[in-house]
Design a protein around this motif. Structure first.
Motif, short mmCIF file in Angstrom:
data_model
loop_
_atom_site.label_atom_id
_atom_site.label_comp_id
_atom_site.label_asym_id
_atom_site.label_seq_id
_atom_site.Cartn_x
_atom_site.Cartn_y
_atom_site.Cartn_z
N UNK A 117 57.22 47.58 29.51
CA UNK A 117 57.74 47.96 30.83
C UNK A 117 56.89 47.44 31.99
N UNK A 118 55.92 46.64 31.64
CA UNK A 118 55.04 46.07 32.67
C UNK A 118 55.84 45.17 33.62
N UNK A 119 55.53 45.25 34.89
CA UNK A 119 56.22 44.37 35.83
C UNK A 119 55.28 43.29 36.36
N UNK A 120 55.88 42.20 36.81
CA UNK A 120 55.06 41.12 37.37
C UNK A 120 54.31 41.59 38.60
N UNK A 121 54.97 42.41 39.39
CA UNK A 121 54.31 42.88 40.61
C UNK A 121 53.01 43.58 40.25
N UNK A 122 53.03 44.35 39.17
CA UNK A 122 51.82 45.05 38.78
C UNK A 122 50.73 44.07 38.33
N UNK A 123 51.16 43.03 37.66
CA UNK A 123 50.17 42.03 37.26
C UNK A 123 49.51 41.44 38.50
N UNK A 124 50.31 41.09 39.49
CA UNK A 124 49.74 40.53 40.71
C UNK A 124 48.88 41.55 41.43
N UNK A 125 49.36 42.79 41.53
CA UNK A 125 48.57 43.81 42.19
C UNK A 125 47.24 43.99 41.48
N UNK A 126 47.32 44.04 40.16
CA UNK A 126 46.11 44.24 39.37
C UNK A 126 45.15 43.07 39.55
N UNK A 127 45.68 41.88 39.52
CA UNK A 127 44.80 40.72 39.68
C UNK A 127 44.13 40.76 41.05
N UNK A 128 44.91 41.12 42.06
CA UNK A 128 44.30 41.18 43.39
C UNK A 128 43.17 42.22 43.40
N UNK A 129 43.46 43.37 42.79
CA UNK A 129 42.44 44.42 42.76
C UNK A 129 41.21 43.95 41.99
N UNK A 130 41.42 43.28 40.88
CA UNK A 130 40.29 42.83 40.07
C UNK A 130 39.47 41.78 40.81
N UNK A 131 40.16 40.90 41.50
CA UNK A 131 39.43 39.87 42.25
C UNK A 131 38.65 40.52 43.37
N UNK A 132 39.34 41.43 44.07
CA UNK A 132 38.67 42.10 45.17
C UNK A 132 37.46 42.88 44.67
N UNK A 133 37.60 43.46 43.49
CA UNK A 133 36.51 44.24 42.92
C UNK A 133 35.43 43.37 42.28
N UNK A 134 35.64 42.07 42.30
CA UNK A 134 34.62 41.17 41.78
C UNK A 134 34.59 41.06 40.26
N UNK A 135 35.66 41.53 39.59
CA UNK A 135 35.66 41.46 38.13
C UNK A 135 36.32 40.19 37.61
N UNK A 136 37.05 39.53 38.48
CA UNK A 136 37.79 38.35 38.06
C UNK A 136 37.71 37.29 39.15
N UNK A 137 37.70 36.04 38.73
CA UNK A 137 37.70 34.96 39.71
C UNK A 137 39.07 34.30 39.73
N UNK A 138 39.46 33.85 40.90
CA UNK A 138 40.73 33.14 41.02
C UNK A 138 40.42 31.67 41.24
N UNK A 139 41.16 30.84 40.54
CA UNK A 139 40.94 29.40 40.68
C UNK A 139 42.20 28.74 41.19
N UNK A 140 42.07 28.00 42.27
CA UNK A 140 43.22 27.29 42.80
C UNK A 140 43.39 26.02 41.97
N UNK A 141 44.60 25.75 41.53
CA UNK A 141 44.85 24.54 40.76
C UNK A 141 45.84 23.69 41.55
N UNK A 142 45.36 22.56 42.05
CA UNK A 142 46.21 21.67 42.88
C UNK A 142 47.70 21.90 42.71
N UNK A 143 48.30 22.53 43.66
CA UNK A 143 49.74 22.69 43.64
C UNK A 143 50.29 23.68 42.63
N UNK A 144 49.69 23.75 41.47
CA UNK A 144 50.22 24.63 40.44
C UNK A 144 49.86 26.09 40.68
N UNK A 145 50.29 26.96 39.78
CA UNK A 145 50.01 28.38 39.92
C UNK A 145 48.52 28.64 39.76
N UNK A 146 48.04 29.68 40.44
CA UNK A 146 46.62 30.02 40.37
C UNK A 146 46.26 30.46 38.95
#
Lengths: 154, 154
Positions: free
Chosen positions: B51-80
């Motif tokens: 029952x997991x939703x994509x929105x939750x995945x994005x929310x969670x990732x944002x929270x994790x990045x903000x909390x310093x537990x995860x890094x986000x990598x920009x990939x030229x044009x493609x999805x992060x």
DNA sequence: GTATTTGCAAATCATTTGCATAAAC
DNA sequence: GTTTATGCAAATGATTTGCAAATAC
């Protein structure tokens, strides 16, 4: 790359037909110090050339990148930025405003260049400095902190 | 970070409420060597947790990045892409398949670290190696060449 | 004249947002 | 009990695509 004939020559050299749109897009990029998003390019070129479409800007950018005349820079989450500076250079990315500045090219010491032990081939090595740019260093925005996820958006 | 209690502890430490979704997303990232896109994370976690939703995945990732537990990598044009390896490290990006591999951390010599003369402050310096990874070096794809614009897409 | 490119509109993809319900603290 | 997170569906933003008309060579 700056004069009119140079731009035309560069396009030809990359094997691209010389259309007014392509000329304008490349000329715009060549005359800029800051890296522009596709939409900024569209807005600017569109002023002088009102029937220009966004699709053409994207097509042109793809052609230019493929032809090696322009570099594409991924900006965490935000829209891609394009840059016609062909001399190699590194980048500084501002955590607060997302702006990208050029950093003069330098080579990594050979010992460090060999660090990528993936078994593949290395074509280029780019260094990205992150932090607050001069303008943002003074007054960072509310959410603009290290993570940079929130920094570039919101 | 790998064991169950460590993941829970890490979440708490970052000031985040411990929900099953967050736990699963972080556990998935922590157990992976390759960098995953938000959608790959969604697909994977969704199997165990339908029952997991994509929105939750994005929310969670944002929270994790903000909390310093995860890094986000920009990939030229493609999805992060996201990555829970917190030790500093550099990256190798494949021009052909767009894959990202870690490169062990090393410091730039002080002389080079001072190269970013923007007047701002530098928080971190990342090195990105580009080329063909081991798998693609043998049989590069039709369009996958240096520019990397076409390489990551199409 | 032929191969490419353009402009337009519709399509797609990644990501975000609004809001009522559910769960964590 | 409050506050925060979830799930859903709809919205947004960036980029791509299909296709007929226009243009470069």
């Amino acid at each position: 790359m700056a004069g009119q004939p140079e731009i035309a020559r560069a396009l030809r050299q990359a094997g691209l037909r010389l259309t007014p749109q392509r000329y304008d897009v490349l000329a715009f990029l060549a005359g800029r110090r800051v890296h522009a998003t596709a939409d900024e390019i569209f807005q600017a070129v569109n002023r002088a050339h009102p029937r220009l479409s966004r699709a053409t800007v994207y097509n042109t950018l793809r052609a230019l990148v493929r032809g090696g005349l322009v570099r594409e820079l991924a900006a965490d989450g935000a829209a891609a930025r394009f840059d016609a500076r062909l001399e190699r250079h590194h980048h500084f990315v501002c955590d607060a405003c997302g702006g990208i500045e050029d950093v003069e090219w330098f080579e990594l010491p050979p010992a460090l260049r060999r660090r990528a032990r993936s078994g593949g081939t290395v074509r280029e090595i780019e260094v990205i400095f992150r932090g607050f740019c001069r303008r943002c260093a003074g007054a960072p925005r509310p959410g603009g902190v290290p993570g940079s996820y929130t920094a570039t958006k919101q």
